[in-house]
Design a protein around this motif. Structure first.
Motif, short mmCIF file in Angstrom:
data_model
loop_
_atom_site.label_atom_id
_atom_site.label_comp_id
_atom_site.label_asym_id
_atom_site.label_seq_id
_atom_site.Cartn_x
_atom_site.Cartn_y
_atom_site.Cartn_z
N VAL A 367 46.52 33.57 53.51
CA VAL A 367 45.22 33.18 52.97
C VAL A 367 45.41 32.47 51.64
O VAL A 367 46.20 32.92 50.79
CB VAL A 367 44.31 34.41 52.76
N ILE A 368 44.71 31.36 51.45
CA ILE A 368 44.73 30.64 50.18
C ILE A 368 43.56 31.12 49.32
O ILE A 368 42.41 31.08 49.76
CB ILE A 368 44.61 29.13 50.39
N LEU A 369 43.86 31.56 48.11
CA LEU A 369 42.82 32.03 47.20
C LEU A 369 43.17 31.60 45.78
O LEU A 369 44.34 31.32 45.48
CB LEU A 369 42.69 33.56 47.26
N PRO A 370 42.18 31.55 44.88
CA PRO A 370 42.49 31.19 43.49
C PRO A 370 43.33 32.27 42.81
O PRO A 370 43.28 33.45 43.20
CB PRO A 370 41.11 31.06 42.85
N HIS A 371 44.09 31.87 41.81
CA HIS A 371 44.98 32.81 41.12
C HIS A 371 44.24 34.01 40.54
O HIS A 371 44.84 35.07 40.36
CB HIS A 371 45.72 32.08 39.99
N GLY A 372 42.96 33.84 40.27
CA GLY A 372 42.20 34.92 39.65
C GLY A 372 42.20 36.20 40.46
O GLY A 372 42.08 37.30 39.89
N VAL A 373 42.34 36.11 41.79
CA VAL A 373 42.31 37.33 42.60
C VAL A 373 43.51 38.22 42.28
O VAL A 373 43.50 39.42 42.60
CB VAL A 373 42.29 37.01 44.11
N LEU A 374 44.53 37.66 41.66
CA LEU A 374 45.74 38.43 41.37
C LEU A 374 45.58 39.32 40.14
O LEU A 374 46.32 40.30 40.01
CB LEU A 374 46.93 37.49 41.17
N PHE A 375 44.64 38.98 39.25
CA PHE A 375 44.60 39.72 37.99
C PHE A 375 43.20 40.07 37.48
O PHE A 375 43.07 40.78 36.49
CB PHE A 375 45.33 38.94 36.90
N ARG A 376 42.14 39.56 38.12
CA ARG A 376 40.81 39.88 37.60
C ARG A 376 40.53 41.37 37.68
O ARG A 376 41.05 42.06 38.58
CB ARG A 376 39.74 39.08 38.34
N GLY A 377 39.68 41.89 36.79
CA GLY A 377 39.45 43.33 36.67
C GLY A 377 38.21 43.82 37.38
O GLY A 377 37.67 43.18 38.28
N ASN A 378 37.78 45.02 36.96
CA ASN A 378 36.57 45.69 37.47
C ASN A 378 36.64 45.90 38.99
O ASN A 378 37.64 46.40 39.48
CB ASN A 378 35.33 44.89 37.06
N ALA A 379 35.60 45.49 39.71
CA ALA A 379 35.54 45.77 41.15
C ALA A 379 36.73 45.14 41.88
O ALA A 379 37.29 45.73 42.82
CB ALA A 379 34.23 45.24 41.73
N GLU A 380 37.13 43.96 41.47
CA GLU A 380 38.24 43.30 42.13
C GLU A 380 39.56 44.04 41.89
O GLU A 380 40.43 44.09 42.78
CB GLU A 380 38.35 41.84 41.68
N ALA A 381 39.72 44.62 40.71
CA ALA A 381 40.93 45.41 40.43
C ALA A 381 40.99 46.63 41.33
O ALA A 381 42.07 47.01 41.82
CB ALA A 381 40.94 45.83 38.96
N THR A 382 39.83 47.24 41.58
CA THR A 382 39.78 48.42 42.46
C THR A 382 40.19 48.04 43.88
O THR A 382 40.97 48.75 44.54
CB THR A 382 38.37 49.01 42.46
#
Length: 865
Positions: A367-382
Motif C-alpha cells: 500500500v502506498i501512503l504518505p510518510h505521516g502514517v509512520l509517525f503521526r500521534g494520537n488515534a493513528e499512533a494507537t
C-alpha cells in the motif's frame, strides 16, 4: 554454430562508432511513395492488410506523435476531460482491429459500431452525433454502457461548433486511423498497452494535482508487484484486489507479474476513472476482471452482507489524507475493531485498515501512503501500535518525493503480510528516497532503483545507509514508542566531510580520508602506495603532482587489468546468451528475455569489487528501453533477414510523422531517402568499408584544411589597408567577388600586389572546391556501396552486425562508462583533498608577512610612515 560466426570471442572486433536508431512497427495509411530506389538493393515495403504502408517508428516516436497530434487538437479543454475522448477512440480502434484478426475475440464489434464506421463519418456535418451512436452500439453489444460512451463527441462547449467540431473530430479520428492493432500476438498487446500507459501518464501530468490520482507511475507499480510475494507456482485462481484502483494500472502490473496471471478485483469511486479502468482491463486482455464503481469506505462492493470479502493479494494507492472519508459512512464492517477509529479528518488509516480486513489469513499486500502514517500521534499512533503488535507489517520502503501525480509529498510503501504474522520479530525497512532521476517536473524511479529495492527487500539484505531489519523490540522501546519514521532506524545521510585542523596546521592529507576510499584500494591494491607516501603518523602526502593523478591511475597495470577484466566479464556474459538472441522469433517473449539478461548480468557483477552491479544493470536497461526492445520487436515481426533490409523513409508532414533518413542516395528531386531500422549504415561501413571510410576521412580533413586556408588568407589580407580591401563586401569576399575585382585590378595595374593576392585567393577557392568535390564524390560512392552491401548480407552476418557490433558493443561501452565515472569520482576526491591541505597555516602566515612587507615598502616610497 550459426553460419558466418567463428568460435573466437564474438566481441573481439566490435565497432565503437555504431549509430543506433531503434524502430518499432506502426502501420500507416498515407500517400504512396513516389521515389524508386536509386540503387539496386533489397528494400522492405511491408504492407498492412488494408494496403497501407507499414511505417517503422521508434516506440517513443510513435507515442510522442500520437500525443502531439492529440494534444494539438485539445484546444482549451482540460486534460482530465480530454483524456476521455482520446482513450475512448484508442479503445474503439483496438477492439475493432482485434475483432478483425481474432474471430474468438471476447469483445463483439457490431455492424455500425466499429472504428471503420467512425472513419466513414470524417468530414460530415453530423460527425459528432454519428460517432456517439456508433460508440453506443459497441457499448450496448458488450454491456459497456457508461464505460465507453461517457464522452460526448457532439458537445459544442468542448469540441467547438459547426465546422470547428467537424474538423477537430475528423483530424482526431485520422490520428488513430494510422494505428494498426490487428496483430493478435502478445507483443502487439504490449505495444498497445504501452501506448495507453504513455497517454495516461501525460494526461496525469497535464491534469494537475487535483486530477492526477487516477494513475500510479508504472515504475512504482512494478516495484509493488514484486513485493507482495507472488510465486512461480501461484495459480491464476489466486485473487488480487485494489480497493482504490484508479485506471487499473497497478492491478495490471501485479497480474502481469504472476506466471499465469491473477483473478482481478477492483473498486473505484470516480465514475470516469472507473470507466478508464474497465477499458484498460479489456485493452490488456483481462476482459473478465471484476471492477466495480463506488466509494470503498462508505459502500464496499465486495462483501457478503456485513462481512468484507477477502483476497490473496492486495495493492493500493489510495488518495492521501482524505478529510471527508466519514461522509455517508454508516457501517464500519468491523474494519476498526481491535484498532480504534481513525481520525475524523484524515482517512489514511481508514483505507489501511480496510485493506488489512480485506486480506485472507495468509494474504499479502502493498500500500502506498504518505510518510505521516509512520509517525503521526494520537488515534493513528494507537492503530499503528496495534498493527505492529499483530505483526501485520512486514516492511516499509521510503520513496523519493514528487513521484506521484496527485501530490509532491514523499510517500512510502507499507508491505502487509498476515502469514505467520504472530511470529514476526522485526520490520524490514528500506530508505530508497535518494534513488531517482528527474523527469520533467516529476521524479521517476530508474530501473536500477527498482531492481535494488526488489532485490534487497525480497532477500532481506541489510545494506549500510539503505536497508535494515529493525527488531520490534527496538521499535517498541521507550525511545521510539512504536514510531516507524525511517530515519530513526536508518541514517542514510552522507558522512560529514570533516576538516582536519592538524593537517591545516602542519600539512599532509589525513589517513582517515584515504581510508574512506578503501573500495578503490581493494580494487587496485598498490595504487595507494603509488599515489601517496607517509608524511608523519596518521598523515600522508601526494607522491605525484596533482595534475598527474588521473594519468597515474589509468596508466597503472592494475587499472588496465581491472578494465580488461570488466570488459571480459561483459563479453563472456553476452556470449553465453548469443544463441538465445540468434533464436529471436515471433514466439519470443521480450519481457522474459530482458529479465533473463538483467538477472544474469547482476549475478556476474555482484561479486566484483568497486563497480556497482546496479549501475551496469542501468546501462543494460537504458539501452533496452531506448533501442534494443524495438529491435527485438522488429525481428519478431519480420524475421532477421527482412528486418535488416533498408526501406524508403516515410514523409507525411501533414500528420507530423516525417522520419529522418539514415542514408540518402542521389541528389535533388531524384534522391531516395532510406531508413535502416535494424542495422545503421555506420555498422556496415565499419565492418566492410573501413578503408573507404579512412580515405573519406582524409578527404574531409583535406576539404576542411582547404577551407581553413581560404579563411586564413582572407583574414591576413583584409582590413582597410589589406590587399583585398577593395573586393570586400560587408567583411566577406566570395570567389565571384574576387574574380570581378580581379578583372578591374588587372586593368588598373596587372602587376600589382592586389592582383597577385586575388589570383592566389581564387586558386585557394578552386582548391577548396576540388577538395570538397572529391570528398562529396567519395561520400556518394561509399553510400552506394553501403546500400548494396545490405543485399549481400547472409543471415549469419546480420546476427554478427546486430548482436555483436550493435548490441554487444553498447554494453561493453556501458560497463567502461561505469568504470570511468568511478575513476572520475576518485580523481575529484583526491583533487579536493590535495587542494584542501596544500597550504598550511604557516604558509599562509608567511604569505601574509611577505605581502605586509611589500605594502610597507610601497608606503615608505610614498613617504607614509
Amino acid at each position: 554454430m550459426v553460419a558466418g560466426l567463428n568460435s573466437a570471442p564474438r566481441l573481439a572486433s566490435l565497432s565503437w562508432d555504431a549509430v543506433v536508431e531503434p524502430c518499432a512497427r506502426w502501420s500507416h495509411e498515407g500517400d504512396p511513395l513516389t521515389h524508386e530506389p536509386a540503387v539496386d538493393a533489397p528494400i522492405r515495403h511491408s504492407q498492412s492488410e488494408r494496403g497501407g504502408i507499414a511505417m517503422a517508428l521508434k516506440k517513443s516516436d510513435l507515442y510522442s506523435s500520437l500525443w502531439a497530434g492529440a494534444d494539438e487538437l485539445r484546444g482549451g479543454m482540460d486534460a482530465s476531460q480530454y483524456k476521455d475522448y482520446v482513450l475512448t477512440l484508442l479503445f474503439v480502434k483496438y477492439v475493432s482491429d482485434k475483432a478483425k484478426a481474432d474471430p474468438d475475440s471476447l469483445v463483439d464489434v457490431p455492424e455500425g459500431g466499429s472504428f471503420d464506421d467512425l472513419v466513414s463519418f470524417r468530414g460530415k456535418s453530423d460527425i459528432g452525433d454519428q460517432v456517439n451512436k456508433a460508440i453506443r452500439r459497441l457499448a450496448d453489444a458488450n454491456d459497456l454502457v457508461g464505460v465507453i460512451n461517457n464522452a460526448d463527441f457532439d458537445d459544442p462547449n468542448k469540441l467547438g461548433e459547426g465546422k470547428a467540431l467537424v474538423d477537430r473530430l475528423s483530424k482526431l479520428i485520422g490520428i488513430f486511423q494510422d494505428l494498426d492493432f490487428s496483430s493478435s500476438r502478445t507483443e502487439g498487446d504490449d505495444l498497445l498497452g504501452d501506448a495507453y500507459e504513455y497517454l495516461m501518464r501525460h494526461f496525469a501530468t497535464e491534469s494537475g494535482k487535483s486530477k492526477g490520482q487516477f494513475y500510479t507511475p508504472a515504475e512504482v507499480s512494478r516495484v509493488m508487484a514484486q513485493l507482495v510475494g507472488i510465486q512461480p507456482r501461484t495459480p491464476k485462481s489466486a485473487t488480487v484486489y485494489d480497493p482504490t484502483c484508479g485506471s487499473g494500472s497497478l492491478l495490471l502490473k501485479v497480474a502481469d507479474a504472476a506466471p499465469h496471471g491473477l483473478t482481478i478485483y477492483g473498486q473505484e469511486k470516480d465514475n470516469a476513472t472507473w470507466a478508464l479502468a474497465k477499458m484498460n482491463m479489456i485493452l490488456h486482455g483481462n476482459e473478465t476482471a471484476d471492477v466495480r464503481q463506488g466509494d470503498t469506505l462508505v459502500d464496499p462492493k465486495f462483501r457478503d452482507g456485513d462481512r468484507l470479502e477477502t483476497f490473496d493479494f492486495l495493492v493500493a494507492n489510495p488518495p492521501f489524507s482524505v478529510k471527508s472519508w466519514t461522509n455517508g459512512l454508516e457501517n464500519e464492517f468491523g474494519r476498526f475493531d481491535g484498532y480504534g477509529r481513525p481520525p475524523e479528518k484524515n482517512g489514511d488509516y481508514a483505507f489501511l485498515l480496510h485493506m488489512v480486513k480485506s486480506l485472507k489469513s495468509t494474504g499479502k499486500g502493498a500500500v502506498i501512503l504518505p510518510h505521516g502514517v509512520l509517525f503521526r500521534g494520537n488515534a493513528e499512533a494507537t492503530i499503528r501500535k496495534a498493527l505492529i503488535r499483530k505483526g501485520y507489517i512486514k516492511g516499509i520502503i521510503g520513496l523519493p518525493a514528487n513521484l506521484f501525480y496527485g501530490t509532491g509529498i514523499p510517500a512510502c510503501i507499507i508491505v502487509l503480510d498476515k502469514e505467520n504474522a504472530q511470529a514476526r520479530t522485526g520490520i524490514f525497512m528500506i530508505d530508497a528516497s535518494k534513488g531517482f532521476v528527474k523527469d520533467g517536473n516529476k521524479n521517476r524511479l530508474r530501473p536500477r532503483d527498482m531492481h535494488q529495492i526488489i532485490d534487497v527487500f525480497n532477500k532481506q539484505t541489510e545494506v549500510e545507509r539503505y536497508s535494515r531489519m529493525v527488531p520490534v523490540a527496538e521499535i517498541a522501546d521507550a525511545k521510539n514508542d512504536y514510531n516507524l519514521n525511517i530515519p530513526r532506524y536508518i541514517d542514510s545521510s552522507e558522512p560529514e566531510d570533516i576538516q582536519d585542523l592538524h593537517a591545516h596546521l602542519k600539512g599532509g592529507i589525513p589517513d582517515r580520508d584515504l581510508d574512506a576510499l578503501q573500495r578503490y584500494w581493494d580494487a587496485f591494491p598498490s595504487l595507494r602506495g603509488t599515489l601517496f607516501k607517509p608524511l608523519r603518523p596518521g598523515y600522508s602526502e601526494l607522491a605525484v603532482d596533482k595534475s598527474e593523478i588521473q594519468a597515474t591511475i589509468t596508466g597503472s597495470p592494475e587499472y588496465e587489468a581491472f578494465a580488461s577484466t570488466t570488459t571480459g566479464t561483459v563479453t563472456h556474459w553476452w556470449n553465453v546468451h548469443h544463441d538465445e538472441l540468434v533464436d529471436i522469433s515471433s514466439s519470443t517473449r521480450p519481457n522474459a528475455l530482458i529479465a533473463l539478461l538483467g538477472d544474469t548480468l547482476l549475478e556476474r557483477f555482484r561479486p566484483k569489487p568497486l563497480i556497482d552491479e546496479y549501475g551496469v544493470y542501468e546501462q543494460l536497461m537504458s539501452y533496452w528501453n531506448e533501442t534494443m526492445h524495438d529491435d527485438v520487436a522488429l525481428v519478431m515481426s519480420a524475421g532477421w533477414d527482412e528486418a535488416a533490409k533498408p526501406r524508403t523513409a516515410i514523409e507525411n508532414k501533414e500528420r507530423k510523422l516525417s522520419e529522418t533518413p539514415d542514408l540518402i542516395v542521389g541528389a535533388g528531386r531524384s534522391a531516395t531517402k532510406y531508413k535502416m531500422d535494424l542495422i545503421p549504415p555506420a555498422l556496415i561501413v565499419d565492418r566492410y568499408f573501413a578503408d573507404e571510410k579512412a580515405k573519406l576521412e582524409e578527404l574531409n580533413a583535406a576539404a576542411e584544411a582547404a577551407g581553413q586556408a581560404v579563411e586564413e588568407f582572407i583574414e591576413e589580407n583584409s582590413g582597410e589597408e589589406g590587399l583585398l580591401a577593395d573586393a570586400m563586401d560587408d567583411d566577406k569576399i566570395s570567389k565571384a567577388l574576387a574574380a570581378a575585382r580581379l578583372r578591374i585590378a588587372k586593368r588598373e595595374d596587372p602587376k600589382s600586389d592586389e592582383v597577385k593576392a586575388l589570383v592566389e585567393l581564387i586558386a585557394l577557392y578552386d582548391a577548396e572546391a576540388n577538395a570538397k568535390k572529391a570528398a562529396r564524390d567519395a561520400q556518394v560512392k561509399l553510400d552506394e556501396v553501403t546500400l548494396k552491401q545490405y543485399g549481400r548480407l547472409s543471415t549469419g552476418e546480420i546476427h554478427t552486425l546486430v548482436i555483436d557490433d550493435k548490441w554487444g558493443a553498447r554494453f561493453v561501452r556501458g560497463a567502461q562508462a561505469e568504470l570511468d565515472a568511478l575513476i572520475r569520482q576518485l580523481v575529484d576526491r583526491l583533487d579536493v583533498l590535495g587542494d584542501r591541505y596544500a597550504e598550511t597555516v604557516g604558509d599562509l602566515d608567511a604569505e601574509v608577512e611577505r605581502l605586509s612587507a611589500k605594502v610597507a615598502e610601497h608606503l615608505a616610497v610614498m613617504g607614509v610612515r
